[in-house]
Design a protein around this motif. Structure first.
Motif, PDB file in Angstrom:
ATOM      1  N   ALA A 121      50.699  30.507  28.430  1.00 52.27           N
ATOM      2  CA  ALA A 121      50.129  29.713  29.526  1.00 52.27           C
ATOM      3  C   ALA A 121      48.623  29.890  29.626  1.00 52.27           C
ATOM      4  N   ALA A 122      48.026  30.786  28.816  1.00 57.07           N
ATOM      5  CA  ALA A 122      46.591  31.040  28.909  1.00 57.07           C
ATOM      6  C   ALA A 122      45.798  29.806  28.503  1.00 57.07           C
ATOM      7  N   GLN A 123      44.754  29.498  29.274  1.00 52.52           N
ATOM      8  CA  GLN A 123      43.896  28.353  28.974  1.00 52.52           C
ATOM      9  C   GLN A 123      42.821  28.696  27.950  1.00 52.52           C
ATOM     10  N   GLY A 124      42.623  29.978  27.738  1.00 56.47           N
ATOM     11  CA  GLY A 124      41.603  30.416  26.801  1.00 56.47           C
ATOM     12  C   GLY A 124      41.483  31.917  26.844  1.00 56.47           C
ATOM     13  N   ALA A 125      40.429  32.433  26.203  1.00 53.31           N
ATOM     14  CA  ALA A 125      40.228  33.876  26.128  1.00 53.31           C
ATOM     15  C   ALA A 125      38.803  34.214  26.518  1.00 53.31           C
ATOM     16  N   LEU A 126      38.658  35.320  27.223  1.00 55.44           N
ATOM     17  CA  LEU A 126      37.360  35.845  27.636  1.00 55.44           C
ATOM     18  C   LEU A 126      37.171  37.179  26.929  1.00 55.44           C
ATOM     19  N   ILE A 127      36.201  37.249  26.015  1.00 58.70           N
ATOM     20  CA  ILE A 127      35.965  38.448  25.203  1.00 58.70           C
ATOM     21  C   ILE A 127      34.687  39.105  25.689  1.00 58.70           C
TER      22      ILE A 127
END
Length: 822
Positions: A204-210
């Motif tokens: 369900a994640a819309q994206g990733a924050l690194i």
């Protein structure tokens, strides 16, 4: 007609200026713009080659045929698609004209050669990368150059016009912008797998924050992941630098406009974010595309840029923040093995030990590893051992790394990368971060509060702010600065602020060391808590003592700390320190006590020096210290110290084989311990008497003394003393031939030694357990690890040496059994 050649002037510094300066010398007209400059310079190199016939001229530029000398010729070959012989002839005619002009002016040849020799391939590549990377720049540059020479090239110009028109009509917008990940990208498999899982079709994640500190490889990881995922997002892949380390960072409206102009370069766009937002979302609606926002500042900057469904958004940042619905990954320096692999890939041929040392000195930070590897790869005169020697100088390590070869147009030196984050901090926070450089490793909020002179909650909030800038790493209540960040912070700690900060650090960890002894003396579970606290803060305790010892002569406050440090963590120190290290601390403390004219502490340190030399087997020297200790104790009326000195003299004489004389000292010690109610001292001297009578062959009497000592040790919770007595009981029963019962005692002793981390006691217990030969092999390993002189393995609990602590209302002199056989 040829134009006059301007007089030569000093060569300007930048590539663009030097190129313009050289081209101004040509007698065939002026050009403007980067494209024209590039094309004319290419023709110039061809002309120089044609005039001199020297093939080394082409080789002199590392980008010669690919970037400069071949732009005119190769560019046309590629873009005209199988050019005719006539077209090839026309292409070379410009070079011939330049050749003719050059032959008329020998100075021009010299000018050409000088420019070529001074040309940096990296500068050229950076200049080209700075311009529009689209293929059409080749056509434009050729067209611009050929247009200088009139009708002779009309036919070719007409064909170029058609090609440009056709390219403009058929070339899609620049929708695929992702740079390639670094060619040497290494490791990060665990993080990539984690991201793949959370960004998969079922997620369900819309994206990733690194997030992570500068130089840890956030962008490289994001590009590697984006390259893998690009086939799932065929409509577009955007790469947008949000300049989060600049002041101010890019406003969302500017980023929106950049994306919209990709789809419609000629569009006249509104200026406000509110007006741009619906256009931005409409342009992206219904697309299967990937958006990589690099170097974000905060959530407020990113939130307006969130694309509609169908897009995958990857965000990298030095700041810690969250985005609802996004998977968050905090990136840290590389694991040890991956750091070795990266170094080896960049600079092959190093020995494993060299890889390990350089990687450790780089703090396993990818940027630092690349700089180090590139330096070694491009400096044949520099050997790995020589480079390691330079890196080992902490004061010069950052400068040494930053002398490394430039990696790419986007890479920064280590110091500049750290400066980007440091410069974002408000001035008070900069000063506080710099003060954290006094910590050699990890620390807790209480340690920071002591250094900053703040309350605990306020210090924790400040640490939270620094976490947000990725300048501090925090986990499970512990914080730390990366090794290279610590060096950068230390360089920014004002000299006037450094000494007070280090004094506060040393004072705090002297208090922590004392707390470990207090917990130890409580026995039971508290003893284990004390040891755990000591082990956790051991690097800070060592750093505090080292600073105090180094500044004793000049600073009375440092002298006071140096005087009390060995006593503060007394019992844990004698479990964890080698006697040689104990002696160094005690000698520094003795000098401080004498400087401060503190006779009581002078006596304490003399007694403990005797203990340390006794532990090394230097019994005669130990006796000298014990006798000095005894004299001071009697001089100042210190009965507890007197008893400890008498007991320790007994131990030294027992070790010399003078058992009867030892018993006389023990009995005097026992009388004083009972007189002053010192149960710990009483237990120790009872154990010592047991060992003495065992030496005399009076085994049953020895067992009686050991059993009395065991009762007291269990009463006061002295686990180490209890273990030593159990081992001595095992020896006694072994002497009586009751082997099975002896083994039971040895096993109990071994369990306690392992429970409290007493490696010396563990070695003794293993050595005395006669039923298992492999135990002796394990004991040998521990002996080698401990690196102290071997002595006869007769006693698993070499008996109760008295360790000295200063007195007070509560009894402070304690007794500790040393692990036997060491």
């Amino acid at each position: 007609m040829s134009q006059p050649v301007p007089p030569a002037g000093p060569a300007p510094r930048s590539f663009r200026q030097r190129l313009k300066h050289f081209l101004s010398r040509l007698p065939i007209g002026q050009t403007t713009g980067a494209a024209g400059l590039m094309a004319l310079s290419a023709a110039s190199f061809l002309a120089l080659y044609n005039t001199t016939g020297d093939p080394n001229i082409a080789l002199a530029s590392s980008v010669g045929s690919n970037v400069l000398a071949g732009v005119l010729q190769q560019g046309l070959y590629e873009l005209l698609n199988d050019p005719t012989a006539d077209e090839v002839d026309q292409v070379n005619r410009l070079a011939q004209r330049l050749s003719l002009e050059a032959q008329k002016q020998p100075d021009l040849l010299k000018e050409m050669g000088a420019f070529l020799d001074g040309l940096s391939a990296l500068e050229v590549a950076e200049e080209l990368a700075r311009e529009n990377p689209a293929q059409s720049w080749l056509l434009l540059s050729i067209r611009h150059t050929l247009g200088q020479y009139g009708a002779e090239f009309d036919k070719l110009n007409q064909k170029l016009d058609r090609l440009l028109d056709r390219q403009a009509a058929s070339t899609p917008p620049a929708l695929h912008q992702l740079p390639a990940p670094p060619a040497d990208f290494t490791g990060r498999e665990a993080q990539l797998a984690e991201l793949r899982t959370h960004l998969g079709a079922q997620s369900a994640a819309q994206g990733a924050l690194i997030s992570g500190m500068g130089g840890c490889g956030k962008t490289a990881l994001a590009l590697q992941l984006a390259q893998e995922l690009a086939p799932r997002y065929p409509d577009a892949q955007f790469f947008l630098d949000l300049k989060g380390t600049s002041r101010p960072p890019r406003p969302p409206a500017e980023v929106m406009a950049e994306v919209l102009h990709v789809y419609d370069p000629a569009a006249r766009l509104p200026e406000t974010e509110a007006a741009l937002a619906p256009l931005y979302r409409a342009a992206l609606q219904g697309k299967k595309a990937l958006l990589l926002l690099d170097n974000a500042w905060n959530a407020a900057q990113v939130a307006p840029l969130l694309p509609p469904p169908g897009y995958l958004l990857l965000v990298t940042t030095r700041q810690l923040f969250v985005l609802p619905g996004f998977y968050k990954l905090d990136l840290h320096p590389l694991p040890q093995e991956e750091a070795w692999a990266l170094l080896s890939k960049i600079s092959p041929g190093m020995e494993q030990a060299e890889l390990a040392e350089i990687a450790a000195l780089c703090g396993y930070l990818p940027l630092a590893l690349r700089l180090a590897g590139s330096t070694l790869a491009t400096r044949p005169d520099l050997t790995p051992p020589g480079y390691i020697r330079r890196l080992q100088d902490e004061h010069k390590r950052l400068a040494t790394l930053d002398r490394g070869a430039a990696l790419s147009a986007t890479d920064l030196p280590i110091e500049a990368s750290l400066a980007l984050s440091y410069d974002l901090l408000p001035a008070p926070l900069q000063a506080q971060w710099a003060q954290l450089s006094v910590f050699p490793g990890s620390f807790d909020a209480q340690g920071a509060a002591a250094v900053w002179e703040l309350e605990g909650d306020e210090a924790q909030d400040t640490l939270g702010d620094l976490l947000g800038y990725s300048l501090v790493d925090g986990q499970a209540g512990r914080y730390r600065l990366h090794d290279l960040a610590r060096l950068y912070a230390a360089a920014r700690l004002a000299p006037a602020a450094e000494a007070p900060a280090r004094l506060r650090h040393a004072a705090h960890y002297e208090t922590v060391a004392r707390a470990t002894s207090d917990l130890y003396l409580q026995g039971g579970a508290s003893l284990l808590q004390g040891l755990a606290l000591f082990d956790r803060e051991w690097p800070n305790i060592q750093a505090g003592q080292a600073w105090a010892a180094a500044h004793t002569a000049a600073d009375p406050a440092a002298a006071a700390l140096c005087n009390t440090y060995p006593d503060a963590g007394l019992y844990c120190l004698f479990l964890r320190q080698h006697p040689r290290q104990q002696i160094a601390w005690l000698e520094a403390a003795l000098a401080a006590a004498r400087q401060l004219r503190n006779r009581s502490m002078e006596g304490v340190h003399l007694g403990n020096l005797g203990y340390a030399y006794n532990d090394l087997g230097e019994y005669r020297r130990a006796i000298e210290f014990y006798e000095q200790r005894l004299a001071i104790a009697r001089e100042i009326g210190d009965r507890r110290g007197e008893g400890a000195a008498l007991g320790n003299l007994g131990l030294a004489y027992a070790a010399l084989g003078e058992t009867r004389r030892a018993i006389e000292f023990y009995e005097q010690d026992l009388a004083i311990a009972r007189e002053i109610g010192d149960r710990r001292g009483e237990g120790a001297v009872l154990g010592n008497l047991g060992l003495a009578y065992a030496d005399l062959g009076e085994t049953r009497r020895a067992i009686e003394y050991h059993e009395q000592a065991l009762v007291i040790d269990r009463e006061i919770g002295d686990r180490r003393g209890e273990g030593a007595v159990l081992g001595n009981l095992g020896l006694a029963y072994a002497d009586l031939g009751e082997t099975r019962r002896a083994i039971e005692f040895y096993e109990q002793y071994l369990a306690i030694a392992r429970e409290i981390g007493d490696r010396r006691g563990e070695g003794a217990a293993l050595g005395e357990t006669r039923r298992a030969i492999e135990f002796y092999e394990q004991a040998l390993v521990i002996d080698r690890e401990d690196r102290r002189p071997a002595r006869r393995r007769r006693r698993p609990g070499q008996p109760g040496h008295r360790l000295q602590e200063p007195g007070g209302d509560a009894p402070r002199h304690r007794v500790l059994r040393a692990g036997a056989g060491h």
